[in-house]
Scaffold this motif. Structure first.
Motif, PDB file in Angstrom:
ATOM      1  N   THR A  58       1.510   5.621   5.575  1.00 21.12           N
ATOM      2  CA  THR A  58       2.033   4.825   7.081  1.00 21.12           C
ATOM      3  C   THR A  58       3.445   5.650   7.333  1.00 21.12           C
ATOM      4  OG1 THR A  58       1.616   2.817   6.025  1.00 21.12           O
ATOM      5  CG2 THR A  58       3.121   2.866   8.266  1.00 21.12           C
ATOM      6  N   LYS A  85       0.820  -1.189   0.075  1.00 18.41           N
ATOM      7  CA  LYS A  85      -0.043  -0.028   0.115  1.00 18.41           C
ATOM      8  C   LYS A  85       1.063   1.300   0.018  1.00 18.41           C
ATOM      9  CE  LYS A  85      -2.036  -1.036   3.730  1.00 18.41           C
ATOM     10  NZ  LYS A  85      -1.566  -2.327   4.153  1.00 18.41           N
ATOM     11  N   THR A  86       1.961   1.405   0.834  1.00 13.58           N
ATOM     12  CA  THR A  86       2.774   2.382   0.844  1.00 13.58           C
ATOM     13  C   THR A  86       3.492   2.799  -0.119  1.00 13.58           C
ATOM     14  OG1 THR A  86       2.875   2.198   3.486  1.00 13.58           O
ATOM     15  CG2 THR A  86       4.645   3.828   2.492  1.00 13.58           C
ATOM     16  N   THR A  97      -1.585   4.301   9.666  1.00 15.46           N
ATOM     17  CA  THR A  97      -1.477   4.168   8.173  1.00 15.46           C
ATOM     18  C   THR A  97      -2.681   4.703   7.500  1.00 15.46           C
ATOM     19  OG1 THR A  97      -0.437   2.053   8.222  1.00 15.46           O
ATOM     20  CG2 THR A  97      -2.105   2.398   6.421  1.00 15.46           C
ATOM     21  N   GLU A 112      -3.501   5.306   1.749  1.00 16.10           N
ATOM     22  CA  GLU A 112      -3.885   3.891   2.124  1.00 16.10           C
ATOM     23  C   GLU A 112      -4.943   3.544   2.712  1.00 16.10           C
ATOM     24  OE1 GLU A 112      -0.320   1.951   3.797  1.00 16.10           O
ATOM     25  OE2 GLU A 112       1.009   3.902   3.305  1.00 16.10           O
TER      26      GLU A 112
HETATM   27 MG    MG Z   1       1.780   1.192   4.728  1.00 14.67          MG
END
Ligand code: MG
Ligand code: UAG
Ligand code: ATP
Ligand code: API
Length: 483
Positions: free
Chosen positions: A138, A115-116, A153, A178
């Motif tokens: 995050t 995700k990041t 996050t 995210e």
């Molecule tokens: Mg993340």
């Protein structure tokens, strides 16, 4: 803002009191209430916000959003009863901050890993394409150039909408965020209008919170179920839950894959420590990333950029200039020819993938020494699996501490070691002090070897009993290498 306007997207069960009063803020924490605020009472994992309604009123709350009406009501305070305060809070917060997601295109990224990476690369790419952008991740939040430290996050619904409001005021055209499974389950993103969503992958994590894998998967799926018509949903066809995610999705569904037929496809042409040559949708591009999983991440970025109406040629030119995100496969070289790689792998799947990526580039030369631990007060079941994955693809493994929080570091290490048999234990050491563990790995490493330091990535702290002590894997290994 007038209370009635704040509630316009909410269907209350009932309202007691005047809904034409002025509301000066929305808050979920009684300790932060100021005069004229709306206090939303949320039933949490530690306590029930309804217990603090009295406190909130003492501090000046003018209205209360709740699921259970208090028996004793205070004159002059308006009470709004709803079926889900979590759901209603996001809607009230987004209305309070001026419906920011109507003013820019918001893209959410969800899944266990990546995700990041994807959200940050999209933010970097769209800035390079000349747009004003925001990022919620995050590692750090950004409004254009301005960095705002991140503690989650996905921030709580008030902080989230406050930041989105600031992004809208700054003229952001695209925002990438995210969406963690905790945030989806707790409805932190309720009321937001997404232009698109991206699914990365789903493997084991957070069983402490979700209890079953099915609950965890359903939390992720809920995000796609709620995407509106007209939005896009990009899913990973290589993940076995990729199509499950978009089963009931009203958005325009697109797929990406490194293996099968899909809307967005890629293959690796060449791979070395500095990067890879890829073929994306039939066009060649050199990228500064390694690892098959990063091909998936880059494809998701490419697909999202296409869905956001960017030209393929422009996307690929910018893609070739993108660099790895802080603490994700970040190499540090010693004067003696040892390479350390700092990475945020904190799930069994991430450890497996990051080690595979390192093997791909080492091509049978040199040894791999892995240093890893597992977080305290988090999913216990992943601990033995993380140790197993580390052992499977490393020559030596040093099990150590990673944010023990309120647990005993040695207990966490023992949970990890429990996943290993006698033969595997031969190549494993356990050293609770993370700095000593890293130092030992360096002492064991020879020229051409790689040390993988996994689990903390960008984090610059070790969280012990509620206190964050400064600790930065990259800083520590650099100091040891050059000391
Ligand atoms: Mg993340
Ligand atoms: C387990 C979990 O997710 N907890 C989150 C949750 O808190 P909670 O349900 O425990 O809240 P609680 O303490 O029971 O309190 C209930 C309500 O009473 C209120 N309260 C409480 C005390 C008081 O005096 N007055 C008062 O009003 C609280 O403000 C809250 O609204 O809601 C809070 C507000 O949104 C979050 O800050 C909190 O995150 C905690 C600190 C946390 O550590 N969360 C982690 C696990 C998390 O969310 N992680 C994900 C990502 C993980 C990943 O990246 O893989 C994230 O998005 O960061
Ligand atoms: N697509 C992927 N598939 C598997 N593993 C990945 C993928 N992308 C990244 N990883 C691994 O997972 C680690 C975390 O990556 P990243 O920070 O992008 O994930 P995240 O989903 O944001 O994690 P978090 O849940 O902590 O926010 C990386 O350091 C890498 O080891
Ligand atoms: N943000 C995630 C990952 C933390 C990674 C690791 N360093 C840990 O503390 O477990 C979490 O809160 O579960």
């Amino acid at each position: 803002m007038i209370l009635k306007d704040l509630l316009k997207d909410i269907c209350p069960v009932c309202i007691e009191g005047n809904d034409c009063i002025d509301i000066t803020g929305v808050n979920i924490d009684s300790r932060r209430i100021e005069k004229g605020h709306l206090f939303a009472a949320i039933k949490g994992t530690q306590t029930d916000g309804h217990r603090y309604i009295g406190k909130a009123i003492e501090l000046g709350a003018a209205a209360i959003l709740c699921e259970n009406m208090p028996e004793q009501k205070v004159e002059g305070v308006t009470y709004i009863k709803v079926n889900s305060t979590e759901e209603a809070t996001g809607m009230a917060a987004t209305a309070f901050y001026g419906n920011p997601t109507e003013k820019f295109k918001l893209v959410g990224v969800t899944g266990t890993n990546g995700k990041t990476t994807i959200a940050t690369l999209l933010y970097n790419m769209f800035r390079k394409l000349g747009y004003k952008c925001g990022l919620l991740s995050t590692v750090c939040n950004y409004i254009e150039d301005e960095a705002i430290p991140a503690s989650h996050t996905t921030p709580d619904p008030i902080e989230l909408n406050r930041l989105l409001g600031k992004m809208a005021d700054s003229g952001c055209e695209y925002v990438f965020m995210e969406c963690s499974s905790h945030a989806i389950a707790q409805k932190r993103i309720s009321g937001l209008k997404f232009a698109g969503g991206i699914f990365t992958n789903l493997t084991r994590d957070h069983m402490d919170y979700h209890k079953t894998f099915e609950n965890y998967r359903n939390a992720k799926k809920e995000f796609f179920d709620n995407l509106p018509k007209g939005a896009f949903a990009i899913t990973n066809a290589d993940d076995k839950n990729g199509m499950v995610m978009v089963q009931n999705c009203k958005a325009d569904v697109k797929t990406y894959s490194t293996r099968a037929m899909a809307d967005f496809k890629a293959k690796i042409l060449e791979c070395h420590f500095e990067g890879m040559y890829l073929e994306i949708d039939g066009k060649e591009v050199g990228v500064q990333f390694i690892g098959k999983f990063n091909v998936s991440n880059l494809l998701a970025v490419y697909g999202a950029a296409i869905m956001l109406k960017q030209k393929a040629e422009d996307i690929l030119v910018v893609m070739s200039t993108l660099k790895s995100v802080s603490g994700r496969l970040e190499p540090v070289h010693s004067p003696t020819g040892v390479t350390a790689i700092v990475d945020y792998a904190h799930t069994p799947d991430a450890i497996e993938n990051v080690l595979k990526a390192i093997h791909e580039v080492m091509n049978g030369k040199g040894q791999i020494i892995t240093v890893c631990g597992a977080g305290g007060n988090r999913d216990k079941g992943k601990r033995p699996l993380m140790a197993q994955e580390a052992v499977k693809q490393s020559d030596k493994v040093i099990i150590t501490s990673d944010n023990p929080r309120f647990e005993e570091p040695q207990d966490i290490i023992n949970d990890m070691l429990a996943g290993l048999d006698k033969a595997q234990m031969k190549n494993v050491l356990s050293i609770a002090d993370r700095k000593e563990a890293i130092r030992t790995a360096y002492m064991l490493a020879q020229k051409g070897d790689v040390i993988l330091i996994a689990g903390k990535g960008h984090e610059n702290y070790q969280e012990i009993k509620g206190v964050k002590h400064h600790f930065d894997d990259k800083e520590v290994i650099m100091e040891i290498m050059n000391g």
